[in-house]
Design a protein around this motif. Structure first.
Motif, short mmCIF file in Angstrom:
data_model
loop_
_atom_site.label_atom_id
_atom_site.label_comp_id
_atom_site.label_asym_id
_atom_site.label_seq_id
_atom_site.Cartn_x
_atom_site.Cartn_y
_atom_site.Cartn_z
N LEU A 12 -6.52 40.29 64.04
CA LEU A 12 -7.03 41.86 63.98
C LEU A 12 -7.68 41.83 62.55
CD1 LEU A 12 -3.52 43.58 64.56
CD2 LEU A 12 -5.69 43.45 66.11
N PHE A 13 -7.21 41.32 61.48
CA PHE A 13 -8.15 41.45 60.38
C PHE A 13 -9.80 40.82 60.57
CE2 PHE A 13 -9.61 39.46 56.21
CZ PHE A 13 -9.92 40.53 55.62
N ASP A 14 -9.82 39.81 61.26
CA ASP A 14 -11.09 39.41 61.65
C ASP A 14 -12.00 40.41 62.45
OD1 ASP A 14 -13.14 37.46 62.04
OD2 ASP A 14 -12.91 37.42 64.02
N LYS A 15 -11.47 41.07 63.43
CA LYS A 15 -12.00 42.08 63.95
C LYS A 15 -12.18 43.27 63.19
CE LYS A 15 -13.26 44.56 67.79
NZ LYS A 15 -14.16 44.34 68.70
N TYR A 19 -9.06 46.12 51.22
CA TYR A 19 -7.67 45.71 50.59
C TYR A 19 -6.34 46.55 51.56
CZ TYR A 19 -9.26 42.39 47.13
OH TYR A 19 -9.70 41.39 46.61
N LEU A 20 -7.10 47.50 51.95
CA LEU A 20 -5.77 48.34 52.87
C LEU A 20 -5.24 47.68 54.01
CD1 LEU A 20 -7.59 52.00 53.50
CD2 LEU A 20 -5.73 51.45 52.08
N PHE A 21 -5.92 46.65 54.38
CA PHE A 21 -5.56 45.61 55.54
C PHE A 21 -4.18 44.90 54.96
CE2 PHE A 21 -5.03 42.45 58.79
CZ PHE A 21 -5.15 43.21 59.90
N SER A 22 -4.29 44.84 53.73
CA SER A 22 -3.43 43.62 52.86
C SER A 22 -1.99 44.46 52.50
CB SER A 22 -3.85 43.15 51.72
OG SER A 22 -2.87 42.23 50.97
N ASP A 23 -1.07 44.09 52.91
CA ASP A 23 0.21 44.33 52.51
C ASP A 23 1.42 43.50 52.59
OD1 ASP A 23 1.01 44.00 55.01
OD2 ASP A 23 1.09 45.93 56.05
N ASP A 24 2.72 43.99 52.16
CA ASP A 24 3.74 42.85 52.21
C ASP A 24 3.80 42.17 53.27
OD1 ASP A 24 4.26 43.90 49.56
OD2 ASP A 24 6.01 45.49 50.33
N ILE A 29 -8.13 37.37 53.14
CA ILE A 29 -8.52 38.64 52.61
C ILE A 29 -9.70 38.38 51.59
CG2 ILE A 29 -8.44 40.79 51.78
CD1 ILE A 29 -5.82 41.00 53.53
N ASP A 30 -9.36 37.70 50.53
CA ASP A 30 -10.16 37.55 49.22
C ASP A 30 -11.44 36.73 49.91
OD1 ASP A 30 -8.14 38.55 47.83
OD2 ASP A 30 -7.15 36.71 47.26
N GLU A 31 -11.41 35.95 50.61
CA GLU A 31 -12.54 35.08 51.10
C GLU A 31 -13.40 35.75 52.22
OE1 GLU A 31 -15.11 31.87 50.87
OE2 GLU A 31 -13.15 32.28 49.92
N THR A 32 -12.78 36.63 53.05
CA THR A 32 -13.47 37.26 53.74
C THR A 32 -14.16 38.63 53.32
OG1 THR A 32 -11.86 36.73 55.55
CG2 THR A 32 -13.47 38.93 55.95
N GLU A 38 -10.29 39.80 39.46
CA GLU A 38 -8.91 40.61 38.75
C GLU A 38 -8.36 41.24 39.97
OE1 GLU A 38 -10.42 43.50 36.37
OE2 GLU A 38 -10.74 42.27 34.59
N ALA A 39 -8.72 41.59 41.30
CA ALA A 39 -8.12 42.07 42.28
C ALA A 39 -7.75 41.11 43.18
CB ALA A 39 -8.86 43.05 42.71
N ARG A 40 -7.93 39.77 43.03
CA ARG A 40 -7.63 38.66 43.95
C ARG A 40 -6.20 38.61 44.30
NH1 ARG A 40 -10.63 33.32 42.85
NH2 ARG A 40 -9.33 33.49 40.76
N SER A 41 -5.72 38.97 45.61
CA SER A 41 -4.38 38.81 45.96
C SER A 41 -3.55 37.61 46.07
CB SER A 41 -4.55 39.75 47.12
OG SER A 41 -5.01 39.09 48.11
N SER A 42 -4.76 36.50 46.12
CA SER A 42 -3.66 35.24 46.45
C SER A 42 -3.70 34.77 44.83
CB SER A 42 -4.82 34.42 46.96
OG SER A 42 -4.23 32.94 47.04
#
Length: 785
Positions: free
Chosen positions: A411-414, A492-497, A505-508, A560-564
């Motif tokens: 889904l994230f890829d799409k 970043y809206l796609f990223s959650d808990d 997400i970071d790389e894409t 700074e916003a990197r989630s990983s």
């Protein structure tokens, strides 16, 4: 007892002792040894016989003496005996008569007794028959009671009654045919009970399946409530932001809001497992637990298949189709996990996980097949939200969500593709519709809005700005900055808990942003460098400069916003280098345009290299050239950074000097007269004076070669050029190849001047006049027609 007989004594005495024996046993015991001896001794046997005969004779004599003595008494006794005998005969007759009378009454009594005995036997048979009938009726009542209990859905009571009937009551009537008949019907009755309880269980399972969607909906609702409570706790304590939903810390923190989805009055959900427990107990009692386990598993698998639709409509406005499907799966899986926890040896974790994996694979296939119909990233984000809520709800029931996480990755890829496509169109429109003019700002409020959305820092403090003013970049820059920020936020809206692929997400995000900036901004700006308008090229260069700055800021922001948390090292955008390269391309394009204009101006230069009279004024092309360089610096290049302006000016002057120097080096110029040198030197000096007004010594260095070359052409001692020490001192910037060529032309030109002067005088005397040759401004010596 007599003493033992010694064989040596007299036989007569021995026989006498024998006859006095008190019993036959003693007589035998005493006679036996004598007879034994007599068998061995015939003579002795004769003596024994004689002794016995003697004893017998003595006894008869004694008897006879006794009889002779008591004869009268004997006769009287005989008479008395006869009378007694007569009385006895009479009594006997009476007794016989009485006996006959008694016999007659006895026969009658026997007949009566026989009748009584017969009646008692009949009564006993009747009693026994009655008792047997009552027992059989009780057995039949119990048998009917089993069916009555079965009809009243009291399956276990029916099974207990059947067991009691079989093991207790049937033994009492085991000798009757009814026992055999009922015994044969017991297995059939057990099957009826098993089928009835399974029918009730299937009804229960059907109701559970019908309630699965509602149960899943309630589970989703309470999971969402847990999310909200966790967010509130995070606001109060930032440390809790490190812990996701369903983590140990979150579960402990949420203990005060416990909720039993299977038994809740508010939602009216009551899942009673009694039918299942009863069915299990009955089948276990019947010894058919393996059969029940297998049939129950098959039923659940069939029900699972009924939950899976043939297709999903992912385009619904409220996602009802998808939500209902996921809620049904959730409710079904919750019942499965609850069943496993409440029972023993019915549902293993392998069975439950197998059904869960199967439902997950079906969900993945259905959702994946419908993704091609979605062309909106906002719609896809809603779908992802429903799936994420589904995962969090199922994680709380200890289900593995690895496969669904893979679906989220799809889904994230799409989503990233749709997002990239939308912003690509936005960027393309912004770049295509821009006016490529510095952006005017009328108020401080407008200035603040632009500064807040773009990466721009003014040279002046905010308080010192006056309005209206003009910002160096065009309107496309802040618009693109707004889109870049929106793109970051929506990505970043796609990223959650629940999305465990934060590194993806970071790389894409990095790659997609790189592609957008490179392909839809930088590339399109570079393509527009083909314009022939220097002002537009300068504005593009300015925009590229600010985009390069923005990329550097974006690298810091992305880092700074990197989630990983596992990612290390700085983030480098390829777009930074692309914009830097685009700047160089724009600079080259400006160089090309400026140099092209310089070439056009210098091409208008008209020198009469064999003139005999120097020009009275600076050439027109030189005046136009300096005017152009002055204007471009004060207008077209005004908005560029100082270093770029200086670089362009440096290159323009260098090119102009090179092109001016190429004029006398032209192969068509064979000779250069001193007057032509003076004209040429005057133009060069005019250019040098103009450069001096720019107050930049570095720019003046571009004219060193040209000035020294002109000085060489004007020198009276050309041999100094061939002296290394003098050449390095006076003509160090003069090209070693050009110097000799020009000196040769100057030498040739000196002779031509004298010839031209003599010819002119002769023509004048003959009445022919030679017109002045035109220089660049139309003046100078030349032949008249």
């Amino acid at each position: 007892m007599p003493v033992a007989i010694d064989p040596a004594e007299d036989l007569a005495a021995a026989i006498h002792q024998i006859t006095l024996s008190s019993s036959d046993a003693d007589y035998i015991d005493q006679l036996a040894p004598l007879l034994k001896d007599a068998r061995n001794d015939g003579h002795r046997a004769g003596h024994i016989i004689q002794a016995l005969n003697s004893v017998s004779a003595e006894r008869e004599a004694a008897i006879e003496r006794m009889c002779n003595t008591n004869h009268q008494e004997f006769v009287n006794s005989v008479n008395q005996l006869l009378r007694v005998r007569e009385g006895t005969v009479n009594l006997t007759a009476e007794i016989l008569s009485l006996s006959q009378s008694i016999q007659a009454s006895t026969e009658k009594l026997a007949e009566q007794k026989k009748a009584l005995v017969d009646s008692r036997g009949v009564r006993q048979n009747v009693d026994e028959a009655t008792k047997a009938l009552n027992i059989c009726l009780e057995v039949l009542r119990l048998a009917n009671q089993v069916h009555d209990l079965l009809a009243r859905k009291s399956h276990y009571a029916a099974l207990r009654a059947l067991d009691e009937l079989q093991n207790v009551h049937l033994r009492e009537v085991s000798r009757y045919k009814i026992a055999e008949m009922i015994e044969k019907s017991v297995p059939a009755t057990q099957r009826l009970i098993a089928e009835a309880v399974m029918a009730d269980l299937n009804t229960w399972l059907y109701r559970i399946r019908e309630a699965s969607q509602y149960m899943g909906e309630v589970a989703f609702y309470h999971t969402n409530m847990r999310r909200n409570r966790h967010e509130e706790r995070v606001k109060e304590d930032e440390y809790l932001n490190k812990f996701r939903i369903n983590s140990a810390i979150e579960l402990v923190a949420d203990e005060g809001d416990e909720f039993d989805i299977l038994n809740d009055d508010e939602t009216e959900i009551k899942v009673d497992f009694s039918p299942l427990f009863e069915a299990m107990h009955i089948y276990e009692t019947l010894g058919r637990m393996d059969e029940f386990r297998s049939e129950y598993g098959a039923t659940r698998r069939r029900q699972k298949e009924l939950l899976i639709p043939s297709s999903l409509n992912l385009l619904e406005e409220e996602d009802e189709d998808l939500s209902g499907f996921l809620e049904s799966i959730a409710g079904f899986a919750i019942v499965e996990r609850a069943t496993m926890r409440r029972t023993e040896n019915l549902r293993t974790s392998v069975d439950v996980d197998e059904l869960w994996d199967s439902m997950c694979q079906s969900a993945i296939a259905l959702i994946s097949n419908g993704l091609h119909t979605i062309d909106s990233d906002e719609k896809l984000l809603k779908i992802k939200g429903r799936i994420a809520l589904f995962l969090q709800a199922m994680e709380s029931w200890e289900y593995s969500v690895t496969s669904i996480n893979t679906l989220l990755l799809t889904l994230f890829d799409k989503y990233s593709q749709l997002l990239k496509k939308r912003f690509s169109e936005d960027f393309q429109e912004i770049v295509a519709t821009d006016d490529y003019m510095p952006m005017p700002i009328n108020t401080l409020d407008e200035y603040d809005k632009v500064v807040n959305v773009s990466w721009y820092t003014s040279d002046k403090p905010r308080e010192e700005l006056t309005f209206p003013c003009v910002l160096p970049f065009s309107q496309m820059y802040p618009l693109c900055c707004i889109d870049i920020r929106n793109f970051l936020n929506q990505m970043y809206l796609f990223s959650d808990d629940n999305f465990q692929r934060s590194s993806v997400i970071d790389e894409t995000l990095k790659n997609s942003l790189d592609d957008l900036l490179c392909e839809k901004v930088c590339k399109m700006l570079v393509e527009r460098l083909s314009s022939q308008y220097p002002g537009q090229i300068v504005q593009i260069l300015t925009n590229l400069e600010h985009f390069e700055i923005a990329c550097k800021e974006l690298e810091v922001l992305l880092f700074e916003a990197r989630s990983s948390s596992s990612a290390t090292g700085p983030i480098t955008l390829n777009a930074t280098e692309h914009f830097r390269a685009g700047k160089k391309t724009a600079e080259k394009r400006i160089f090309e345009l400026v140099n092209s204009k310089i070439d056009d101006l210098i091409e208008t230069a008209e020198y009469d290299w064999e003139s005999t009279k120097p020009a009275s004024d600076v050439s027109n092309y030189m005046q136009e050239l300096t005017r152009y360089l002055s204007n471009i610096m004060s207008s077209v290049l005004l908005g560029l950074p100082t270093e770029i302006k200086e670089l362009i000016y440096f290159d323009a002057l260098s090119h102009a000097a090179t092109m001016i120097l190429s004029l006398p080096l032209d192969d068509a110029v064979k000779r250069i007269s001193p007057c032509a040198i003076k004209t040429f030197a005057a133009d060069v000096q005019f250019l040098s004076n103009f450069v001096d007004t720019l107050s930049n010594p570095i720019l003046h260095e571009n004219l060193d070669e040209l000035l020294q070359t002109v000085h060489l052409m004007e020198t009276d001692n050309p041999l100094e050029f061939y002296d290394v020490s003098q050449r390095n001192k006076k003509f160090g910037r003069v090209n070693r190849e050009h110097g000799p060529i020009l000196l040769e032309k100057v030498t040739q030109g000196a002779g031509v001047t004298q010839e031209r002067s003599g010819v002119d005088k002769m023509l004048n005397r003959m009445g022919f006049g030679r017109g002045k040759g035109r220089g660049a401004d139309g003046t100078g010596s030349g032949a008249d027609d």
